[in-house]
Design an enzyme around this catalytic site. Structure first.
Site: not given
Ligand code: FDA
Length: 364
Positions: A174, A247, A298, A346, A348
């Site tokens: 930028r 990862r 982290e 991935y 957000d």
């Molecule tokens: P999520 O993983 O949150 O939920 C799935 C759930 O299903 C979990 O609680 C899991 O335990 C459960 N589950 C899985 N299998 C199961 C089973 N067999 N029985 C019962 N339960 C089960 N986004 C953003 O907009 N700004 C940001 O700054 C960030 N920062 C960020 C940092 C990091 C390190 C990561 C990894 C990700 C982000 N994100 C983000 C992305 C954000 O975390 C993401 O968009 C949402 O958490 C996704 O929500 P989900 O419900 O799809 O998955």
């Protein structure tokens, strides 16, 4: 008998649950962890909202999604402006005029552009064959060596020269003195943390934590007409084609008896020798006046069973494997697959809400 069983209480499952309840459907949400919220879960430690699964900043250009999430919490005006610490010197991110001034002493956008052009030219006409060359092509050697190389090598656990060029398609540069990381119109952190959003979405809905779908599948399938599955897609099919790769991350959290440790929510450590990639100081996301602070280091980690699958590794091999699972998922009756784990991509938070609202249109 429930109309819907929702596997996973993350933002995807909870958005579905909230909308289906509004339609008058009966819903049971199950969650394998001991708490709701998936990866956006925040926990109160020492009166500070701690982002347990990594820093989460809500940002979007979509007014509808912004209004939607604001129903569940009041957001502050947090602006993400991380800094990089390379060998004890601080640089602003994303790469902008402040960074260029800190690196080279240049003052004007023209001077900065000339410096980048000069540095990029070392590659000549060569097409980049690895991540190192790709980064030099995009931003030149100085930025690459100080701000990209060590950080990326820690993230991926291997030398930049052994990583494919496609990982870095672009590096945002930028030519203004603007440290705001996101270009989106709307940005903020819910005052009081993210967990309240999920609590409000799931209010009045049956929720069972500590419940793994696969350990109780027969019983759960019998008491529900339709399943929404937001867990790992390969696990659903018992890894019949093999395991998708991820990862992972390891977090080390500590309470420090100082009101302010690093002066910023996010400080990246970009040199290879420091083992962590960044330190988060949670109170700067949602400021509170406390004598203590909570910081989290982290550490990137290779994913293996038992570790959280954080980032899908979307290379050709894994994407092809995912497509095989997706084909199988189409044959499942009365089951919908959605969210970051079931779609192996991935997302957000704003994208997850948008994707749940879109998928809901197909749900009876
Ligand atoms: P999520 O993983 O949150 O939920 C799935 C759930 O299903 C979990 O609680 C899991 O335990 C459960 N589950 C899985 N299998 C199961 C089973 N067999 N029985 C019962 N339960 C089960 N986004 C953003 O907009 N700004 C940001 O700054 C960030 N920062 C960020 C940092 C990091 C390190 C990561 C990894 C990700 C982000 N994100 C983000 C992305 C954000 O975390 C993401 O968009 C949402 O958490 C996704 O929500 P989900 O419900 O799809 O998955």
């Amino acid at each position: 008998m429930y109309d819907y069983l929702i596997v996973g209480s993350g933002l995807y499952g909870s958005t579905c649950a909230y909308e289906l309840k509004k339609r008058g459907k009966s819903v049971l949400v199950i969650e394998q962890r001991k708490h709701i919220g998936g990866n956006i879960y925040t926990e109160n430690i020492s009166d500070i909202q701690v982002h347990k699964y990594g820093a989460h900043i809500f940002h979007t250009n979509n007014k509808e999604i912004w209004d939607y999430v604001n129903q569940f919490a009041e957001f502050n005006r947090y602006t993400n402006s991380p800094v990089a610490n390379f060998k004890g010197k601080i640089y602003n991110l994303p790469f902008n005029m402040n960074t260029f001034n800190q690196l080279w002493g240049v003052i004007t956008p023209e001077q900065a552009q000339a410096k980048i052009d000069e540095q990029q030219s070392e590659l000549g006409q060569k097409t980049p064959t690895n991540l190192e060359e790709q980064a030099i092509r995009l931003v030149g050697r100085d930025i690459y060596e100080k701000l990209v190389k060590g950080y990326t090598e820690k993230q991926w656990g291997r030398p930049a020269t052994e990583l494919p060029a496609f990982i870095i398609k672009r590096l945002p540069v930028r030519f203004t003195y603007d440290n705001n990381y996101f270009n989106d119109k709307f940005q903020g952190i819910p005052i009081g943390g993210y967990t309240q959003i999920i609590e409000k979405m799931l209010a009045g809905i049956d929720v069972r934590c500590n419940t793994d779908y696969f350990q109780h599948r027969d019983e759960l399938d019998q008491i529900s007409k339709t399943v929404i599955y937001s867990g790992q897609i390969d696990r659903y099919f018992n890894y019949c084609y093999g395991k998708l790769e991820y990862r992972s991350l390891r977090f080390e959290t500590e309470i420090i008896s100082k009101p302010n440790v690093q002066g910023n929510a996010v400080v990246n450590y970009t040199e290879r020798e420091v083992p962590y990639t960044r330190i988060i100081e949670h109170k700067h996301f949602d400021p509170v006046d406390t004598p203590n602070s909570v910081i989290t280091k982290e550490y990137p980690a290779e994913w293996e069973d038992g570790l959280e699958p954080y980032y899908p590794v979307n290379n050709e091999k894994n994407d092809a494997l995912y497509r095989q699972y997706r084909e199988l998922s189409k044959l499942e009756n009365n089951t919908f697959f959605g969210g970051r784990l079931a779609e192996y991509r991935y997302y957000d938070m704003h994208q997850i809400i948008a994707s749940a609202l879109k998928d809901l249109k197909k749900m009876p």
